[in-house]
Design a protein around this motif. Structure first.
Motif, PDB file in Angstrom:
ATOM      1  N   PHE A 209     -27.640   5.572 -15.743  1.00 46.57           N
ATOM      2  CA  PHE A 209     -28.384   5.101 -16.905  1.00 46.57           C
ATOM      3  C   PHE A 209     -27.683   3.870 -17.476  1.00 46.57           C
ATOM      4  O   PHE A 209     -26.505   3.922 -17.828  1.00 46.57           O
ATOM      5  CB  PHE A 209     -28.451   6.210 -17.957  1.00 46.57           C
ATOM      6  N   PRO A 210     -28.387   2.739 -17.580  1.00 41.30           N
ATOM      7  CA  PRO A 210     -27.702   1.487 -17.971  1.00 41.30           C
ATOM      8  C   PRO A 210     -27.367   1.448 -19.456  1.00 41.30           C
ATOM      9  O   PRO A 210     -28.192   1.748 -20.313  1.00 41.30           O
ATOM     10  CB  PRO A 210     -28.742   0.410 -17.620  1.00 41.30           C
ATOM     11  N   ALA A 211     -26.113   1.099 -19.739  1.00 43.40           N
ATOM     12  CA  ALA A 211     -25.682   0.923 -21.130  1.00 43.40           C
ATOM     13  C   ALA A 211     -25.973  -0.499 -21.575  1.00 43.40           C
ATOM     14  O   ALA A 211     -26.010  -1.440 -20.766  1.00 43.40           O
ATOM     15  CB  ALA A 211     -24.185   1.211 -21.257  1.00 43.40           C
ATOM     16  N   ARG A 212     -26.217  -0.664 -22.875  1.00 42.87           N
ATOM     17  CA  ARG A 212     -26.366  -1.998 -23.435  1.00 42.87           C
ATOM     18  C   ARG A 212     -24.995  -2.588 -23.731  1.00 42.87           C
ATOM     19  O   ARG A 212     -24.000  -1.864 -23.804  1.00 42.87           O
ATOM     20  CB  ARG A 212     -27.200  -1.924 -24.716  1.00 42.87           C
ATOM     21  N   ARG A 213     -24.975  -3.866 -23.935  1.00 44.10           N
ATOM     22  CA  ARG A 213     -23.699  -4.544 -24.149  1.00 44.10           C
ATOM     23  C   ARG A 213     -22.995  -3.989 -25.393  1.00 44.10           C
ATOM     24  O   ARG A 213     -23.589  -3.888 -26.465  1.00 44.10           O
ATOM     25  CB  ARG A 213     -23.932  -6.055 -24.297  1.00 44.10           C
ATOM     26  N   ASP A 214     -21.714  -3.608 -25.221  1.00 39.22           N
ATOM     27  CA  ASP A 214     -20.872  -3.103 -26.311  1.00 39.22           C
ATOM     28  C   ASP A 214     -21.474  -1.868 -26.982  1.00 39.22           C
ATOM     29  O   ASP A 214     -21.202  -1.592 -28.157  1.00 39.22           O
ATOM     30  CB  ASP A 214     -20.622  -4.190 -27.369  1.00 39.22           C
ATOM     31  N   GLU A 215     -22.261  -1.096 -26.258  1.00 40.64           N
ATOM     32  CA  GLU A 215     -22.885   0.094 -26.839  1.00 40.64           C
ATOM     33  C   GLU A 215     -21.889   1.247 -26.877  1.00 40.64           C
ATOM     34  O   GLU A 215     -21.234   1.565 -25.875  1.00 40.64           O
ATOM     35  CB  GLU A 215     -24.115   0.494 -26.016  1.00 40.64           C
ATOM     36  N   ALA A 216     -21.768   1.889 -28.025  1.00 40.52           N
ATOM     37  CA  ALA A 216     -20.892   3.044 -28.169  1.00 40.52           C
ATOM     38  C   ALA A 216     -21.507   4.247 -27.462  1.00 40.52           C
ATOM     39  O   ALA A 216     -22.691   4.256 -27.115  1.00 40.52           O
ATOM     40  CB  ALA A 216     -20.661   3.352 -29.645  1.00 40.52           C
ATOM     41  N   LEU A 217     -20.686   5.295 -27.289  1.00 45.53           N
ATOM     42  CA  LEU A 217     -21.133   6.448 -26.513  1.00 45.53           C
ATOM     43  C   LEU A 217     -22.284   7.189 -27.196  1.00 45.53           C
ATOM     44  O   LEU A 217     -23.264   7.557 -26.542  1.00 45.53           O
ATOM     45  CB  LEU A 217     -19.952   7.403 -26.284  1.00 45.53           C
ATOM     46  N   PRO A 241     -16.549  14.232 -23.628  1.00 41.17           N
ATOM     47  CA  PRO A 241     -15.120  14.507 -23.428  1.00 41.17           C
ATOM     48  C   PRO A 241     -14.502  15.488 -24.404  1.00 41.17           C
ATOM     49  O   PRO A 241     -13.566  16.195 -24.061  1.00 41.17           O
ATOM     50  CB  PRO A 241     -14.464  13.121 -23.549  1.00 41.17           C
ATOM     51  N   GLY A 242     -15.002  15.557 -25.666  1.00 39.53           N
ATOM     52  CA  GLY A 242     -14.334  16.421 -26.626  1.00 39.53           C
ATOM     53  C   GLY A 242     -15.176  16.715 -27.845  1.00 39.53           C
ATOM     54  O   GLY A 242     -16.324  16.261 -27.979  1.00 39.53           O
ATOM     55  N   ILE A 243     -14.594  17.478 -28.775  1.00 41.07           N
ATOM     56  CA  ILE A 243     -15.315  17.924 -29.966  1.00 41.07           C
ATOM     57  C   ILE A 243     -15.704  16.733 -30.843  1.00 41.07           C
ATOM     58  O   ILE A 243     -16.800  16.707 -31.420  1.00 41.07           O
ATOM     59  CB  ILE A 243     -14.441  18.918 -30.753  1.00 41.07           C
ATOM     60  N   ARG A 244     -14.840  15.751 -30.951  1.00 46.70           N
ATOM     61  CA  ARG A 244     -15.157  14.589 -31.788  1.00 46.70           C
ATOM     62  C   ARG A 244     -16.423  13.902 -31.302  1.00 46.70           C
ATOM     63  O   ARG A 244     -17.326  13.593 -32.094  1.00 46.70           O
ATOM     64  CB  ARG A 244     -13.983  13.602 -31.776  1.00 46.70           C
ATOM     65  N   ALA A 312     -21.334  11.822 -19.419  1.00 42.91           N
ATOM     66  CA  ALA A 312     -20.568  10.662 -19.899  1.00 42.91           C
ATOM     67  C   ALA A 312     -19.466  10.266 -18.931  1.00 42.91           C
ATOM     68  O   ALA A 312     -18.880   9.183 -19.060  1.00 42.91           O
ATOM     69  CB  ALA A 312     -19.965  10.973 -21.268  1.00 42.91           C
ATOM     70  N   GLY A 313     -19.158  11.137 -17.971  1.00 41.14           N
ATOM     71  CA  GLY A 313     -18.144  10.801 -16.966  1.00 41.14           C
ATOM     72  C   GLY A 313     -16.723  10.850 -17.484  1.00 41.14           C
ATOM     73  O   GLY A 313     -15.823  10.295 -16.860  1.00 41.14           O
ATOM     74  N   LEU A 314     -16.514  11.537 -18.602  1.00 43.18           N
ATOM     75  CA  LEU A 314     -15.187  11.603 -19.215  1.00 43.18           C
ATOM     76  C   LEU A 314     -14.806  13.054 -19.477  1.00 43.18           C
ATOM     77  O   LEU A 314     -15.662  13.910 -19.649  1.00 43.18           O
ATOM     78  CB  LEU A 314     -15.166  10.827 -20.548  1.00 43.18           C
ATOM     79  N   ALA A 315     -13.518  13.301 -19.512  1.00 48.09           N
ATOM     80  CA  ALA A 315     -13.004  14.619 -19.890  1.00 48.09           C
ATOM     81  C   ALA A 315     -11.657  14.419 -20.556  1.00 48.09           C
ATOM     82  O   ALA A 315     -10.951  13.442 -20.272  1.00 48.09           O
ATOM     83  CB  ALA A 315     -12.858  15.517 -18.671  1.00 48.09           C
ATOM     84  N   ARG A 316     -11.346  15.310 -21.478  1.00 46.62           N
ATOM     85  CA  ARG A 316     -10.017  15.253 -22.095  1.00 46.62           C
ATOM     86  C   ARG A 316      -9.076  16.124 -21.275  1.00 46.62           C
ATOM     87  O   ARG A 316      -9.264  17.324 -21.156  1.00 46.62           O
ATOM     88  CB  ARG A 316     -10.072  15.716 -23.551  1.00 46.62           C
ATOM     89  N   VAL A 332     -10.175  10.732 -20.047  1.00 43.97           N
ATOM     90  CA  VAL A 332      -9.972  10.070 -18.760  1.00 43.97           C
ATOM     91  C   VAL A 332     -11.259  10.182 -17.945  1.00 43.97           C
ATOM     92  O   VAL A 332     -12.108  11.040 -18.196  1.00 43.97           O
ATOM     93  CB  VAL A 332      -8.803  10.701 -17.976  1.00 43.97           C
ATOM     94  N   HIS A 333     -11.404   9.303 -16.961  1.00 40.85           N
ATOM     95  CA  HIS A 333     -12.555   9.379 -16.061  1.00 40.85           C
ATOM     96  C   HIS A 333     -12.442  10.613 -15.179  1.00 40.85           C
ATOM     97  O   HIS A 333     -11.358  10.944 -14.682  1.00 40.85           O
ATOM     98  CB  HIS A 333     -12.636   8.124 -15.196  1.00 40.85           C
ATOM     99  N   ILE A 334     -13.547  11.304 -14.988  1.00 41.10           N
ATOM    100  CA  ILE A 334     -13.557  12.487 -14.146  1.00 41.10           C
ATOM    101  C   ILE A 334     -13.489  12.089 -12.673  1.00 41.10           C
ATOM    102  O   ILE A 334     -13.651  10.920 -12.319  1.00 41.10           O
ATOM    103  CB  ILE A 334     -14.811  13.347 -14.411  1.00 41.10           C
TER     104      ILE A 334
END
Length: 853
Positions: A209-217, A241-244, A312-316, A332-334
């Motif tokens: 899924f393409p992200a826009r420029r400087d788009e937050a998660l 990645p986490g609760i936050r 999101a491809g991330l994990a803590r 980190v990247h999974i």
């Protein structure tokens, strides 16, 4: 088996199609093979993809096996959510309540009874069970589920279980189960059978899924959820990645939930049991759901109704943070294996769709790195010491540097003695089940009030910074926490972070059975007095001439910010540092009362005569020094240097100046190189390593004794250096060295010529050189060799003026092909020397031709 084929394209979304699914409980097809393997062997590796049913079907299938003999099965689950879910599902299959035949045990909670035969436990619980009962009485099998996650506690549990099996319980069965594991490698390492099961999946359509420029998660996830709700049926599982991040995305989806009549749920390890149970049950009213989850949903638990995965491809994951001294959870990247496993969650019920929120060009690591390679090892080292044996087998070797650093820290914490054996305090620390630094601090509290304050500090040092403004004073953070409890948190504080810290502190107090609340006001040094027990290596004393600089008890230097709130404090303890090549930067610290240090760390204060090498004066200096560990508190001249203390100080001088400061003779240098060459040519001799690095590391062993009675560096003679260098080699071996790598060799002229031994730029053995006049080798057909004929000499064939004519290791080829050209050129230049047409049969000589010939 996954199948990849070209997929239908959705505009602007590049995609591939992955088949990840199967019928219900495909593990049943290999249950007979599992039973047969364990009937005759004690170890098994089981590979089964997500949805195969290994977690819930294998333990039940083994309950009545003859080898189990009515004993229990322990199954290790890496996460509490999965442990509860697995026990609940198995109990439901048996028509029982959890805690009857199947139960679970996790931190702060257990549901087991005398009737329990299958006990699902988390990693820390397994370690405690093994440490408390090494015979594992009543346990017949240990199943390590999701072993591919390679958590440190899982690796330790397997190592301890293997040790028990090898020493006292050869009847114990050990099964490593995984969905994404290099099963062949693990099976070879375990000397175990390997069984592979099919999985349960339908095709999963994967798109980036393409992200826009400087788009937050959060806004990126929101767009992906809206896209999936429009195009696809079923529930949506979002990996974050986490609760936050879960909270941020949950807030961003409030409008979407209202507009689309969907229910947004969360799933993570800190959720109450009731909330976790609700997520794991199907929606009773058929309402579509969006589940925001950490990687707890990646394996071992099944979420009903999910047809779409957004990843999101991330994990803590834990990473060692040298600044804090702890392993912290970093995003980190999974791995690719995790990404495939997450995508497979969409294919349990029918065709699914997975959206990956990273570019298709981004390459992921094939497998997750083992925690043992990237975390701090103090807890592991303490467990090994408590076990009483270093001969434990780990799937990956323990990093020696990290293990040595961990043991050094444990010695500072008084958890290990000088022989790395666990102390009584170390055993008490281990019983708390947390990082040894925090355990040491919590156990140092004198009463309940101090213990409650230590609980606050434990929560503070592990948490994110609750203050939005930069400050290096830990006291300001504790004061913000105290104000939060009174309903008046500072404006520059993050209330949600303070709430999390307060909750963590409550958990600590509950664990330690402390019923009093922390005080509302304390002197700033009281925080530091407690924190010093967690960070004895970071107790700091102000520099005499610079109020911003401090010397740490570990010997390093550190400095404060220019606008630090701690300027002027004589003693500090730093809970967080930013390391640099020269001075570390103190990021977080608290003042310490010196009298408290003298009371609690009395043995760390000492005074005595010391001798050191003064590099500027190039001489030994005797001083009377008062110290706190590596901190010099005061020094004054001690007069004449004590020879008894001088030898180690002179060795330190060599360590500072380098080996070139020693009186090397040509013979000693060559002997050292000869030994290094023989180590390469004849490794069976087992000769010592005499490289610069090793010699400098072992100066106290081989060189310091040679300085006995000396007070000057130049008092060491070349002969004494030679004997010190050879001191570790017996006479028979020295003679053997001279035979195999002689200093001289006889040549046909009747003379003995020197052999020059050399090392290349990397310190490896180079061919030894024999430089000799060409005329001295007449009549010699083959290149001379040394080292029992293994090593040919490199011949430097010289002219009568001793200039090089040829360099060769093939003398025969030289005579046949090159000599005629050399003779033609040299005969006119050196007519007084012989240049025979037949060098094979000419008389070798080192002289010119006699007059008149």
């Amino acid at each position: 088996m996954s199948q990849i084929r070209k997929a239908r394209r959705i505009p602007d979304l590049p995609r591939i199609l992955v088949q990840v699914s199967t019928p219900a409980f495909p593990i049943n097809d290999v249950i007979p093979a599992i039973r047969d393997a364990l009937a005759t062997q004690s170890r098994l590796v089981l590979e089964a993809p997500p949805g195969a049913g290994k977690t819930t079907q294998v333990p039940l299938a083994l309950l009545d096996e003859a080898w189990l003999g009515g004993k229990k099965i322990l199954m290790l689950e890496p996460r509490r959510v999965a442990a509860r879910a697995a026990a609940g599902f198995m109990s439901k299959q048996l028509g029982e309540a959890v805690g009857e035949t199947v139960g679970y045990r996790i931190r702060f909670e257990n549901k087991v009874s005398k009737a329990t035969r299958i006990e699902v436990v988390t990693e820390g619980i397994l370690t405690r069970l093994l440490q408390d009962d090494p015979l594992l009485e009543g346990i017949g099998a240990i199943l390590f589920d999701e072993f591919h996650e390679r958590h440190l506690a899982g690796d330790l549990g397997l190592a301890l279980a293997l040790d028990v099996q090898a020493s006292v319980r050869d009847d114990l069965r050990i099964v490593a189960m995984s969905a994404t594991l290099d099963g062949e490698r693990l099976a070879n390492w375990l000397d175990a059978s390997r069984i592979t099961s099919g999985g349960r999946s339908f095709p999963v359509d994967i798109a980036h899924f393409p992200a826009r420029r400087d788009e937050a998660l959060a806004p990126l996830v929101k767009r992906a959820v809206e896209h999936a709700l429009m195009l696809h049926p079923g529930d949506i599982l979002v990996f974050l990645p986490g609760i936050r991040e879960i909270r941020q995305v949950e807030a961003s989806l409030e409008g979407v939930a209202t507009a689309s009549s969907i229910e947004v749920l969360t799933l993570h390890g800190d959720l109450p049991v009731e909330a976790q149970t609700r997520v794991l049950q199907p929606a009773s009213d058929g309402q579509r759901r969006v589940v925001l989850a950490t990687n707890v949903a990646e394996s071992s638990v099944t979420l009903p109704g999910v047809r779409v995965v957004i990843d999101a491809g991330l994990a803590r994951e834990p990473q060692f943070d040298p600044n804090s001294g702890f392993s912290r959870l970093d995003a980190v990247h999974i791995s690719q294996a995790s990404a495939d496993q997450r995508a497979g969650r969409a294919g349990r019920l029918g065709q699914g769709w997975a959206y990956r929120l990273w570019p298709e060009s981004q390459r992921l690591a094939p497998q997750r790195r083992a925690e043992i390679a990237q975390v701090e090892l103090a807890g592991l080292a303490l467990e090994i010491a408590a076990w009483g044996s270093d001969d434990l087998r780990f799937p990956d070797a323990l990093p020696p540097g990290a293990l040595a650093a961990a043991r050094d820290l444990l010695c500072r914490l008084d958890a290990l003695d000088s022989n790395n054996a666990i102390t009584p305090l170390g055993r008490r620390m281990l019983s708390l089940g947390t990082h040894p630094r925090l355990s040491a601090m919590l156990l140092a509290a004198r009463d309940d009030a101090e213990c409650a304050l230590a609980c606050d500090l434990a929560a503070l040092v592990e948490a994110r910074d609750p203050l939005r403004t930069r400050s290096d004073a830990l006291a300001e953070r504790w004061q913000a926490l105290a104000a939060f409890r009174q309903g008046r948190a500072p404006a520059d504080a993050n209330r949600s972070t303070l709430a999390a810290i307060d909750a963590a502190a409550k958990q600590w107090r509950r664990r330690l059975r402390v019923e009093v609340m922390p005080p509302a006001h304390v002197p700033a040094h009281m925080l530091g007095d407690l924190l010093a027990h967690a960070y004895p290596d970071r107790i700091a004393y102000r520099h005499a001439n610079d109020r911003h600089r401090y010397q740490l008890s570990n010997g390093r230097m550190a400095k404060l910010f220019d606008d630090s709130a701690l300027i002027g404090e004589p003693w500090l303890v730093a809970s967080e540092l930013r390391f640099d090549t020269r001075d570390a930067l103190i990021m977080r610290a608290a003042p310490v009362d010196e009298q408290h240090l003298r009371d609690d760390f009395a043995t760390h204060f000492r005074e005595g005569d010391e001798v050191r090498w003064d590099a500027e004066r190039r001489a030994l200096v005797g001083e009377r020094i008062a110290r706190f560990d590596g901190i010099v508190l005061s020094s004054k001249p001690a007069g004449k240097v004590d020879p008894a203390l001088a030898n180690r100080a002179l060795a330190d001088a060599v360590r500072s100046l380098g080996l070139g400061a020693l009186p090397w003779s040509e013979a000693t240098s060559q002997w050292r190189i000869r030994v290094q060459c023989l180590r390469a040519w004849m490794p069976e001799l087992v000769l010592p390593d005499l490289s610069d690095e090793v010699l400098l590391d072992t100066l106290d062993d081989w060189l310091a004794p040679a300085f006995a009675g000396k007070t000057r560096l130049d008092a060491l003679s070349a002969d004494e250096l030679a004997e010190a260098l050879k001191s570790g080699i017996d006479w028979a071996t020295r003679n053997r060295i001279d035979q195999l790598a002689p200093t001289r060799i006889d040549v046909p002229s009747g003379l003995a010529r020197n052999i020059d031994y050399r090392l290349d730029d990397r310190g490896d053995a180079a061919p030894p050189v024999l430089a000799v006049k060409l005329q001295e080798l007449f009549g010699l057909a083959e290149t001379p060799r040394i080292c029992d004929g293994r090593v040919p000499l490199m011949l430097h064939l010289l002219s009568p003026a001793r200039r090089p004519l040829q360099v060769t290791q093939d003398l025969r080829s030289f005579w046949e092909r090159t000599y005629p050209e050399v003779k033609k050129e040299m005969k006119g230049r050196y007519p007084k020397h012989p240049w025979p047409d037949d060098p094979w049969n000419a008389m070798a000589t080192h002289r010119a031709k006699p007059r008149g010939t």
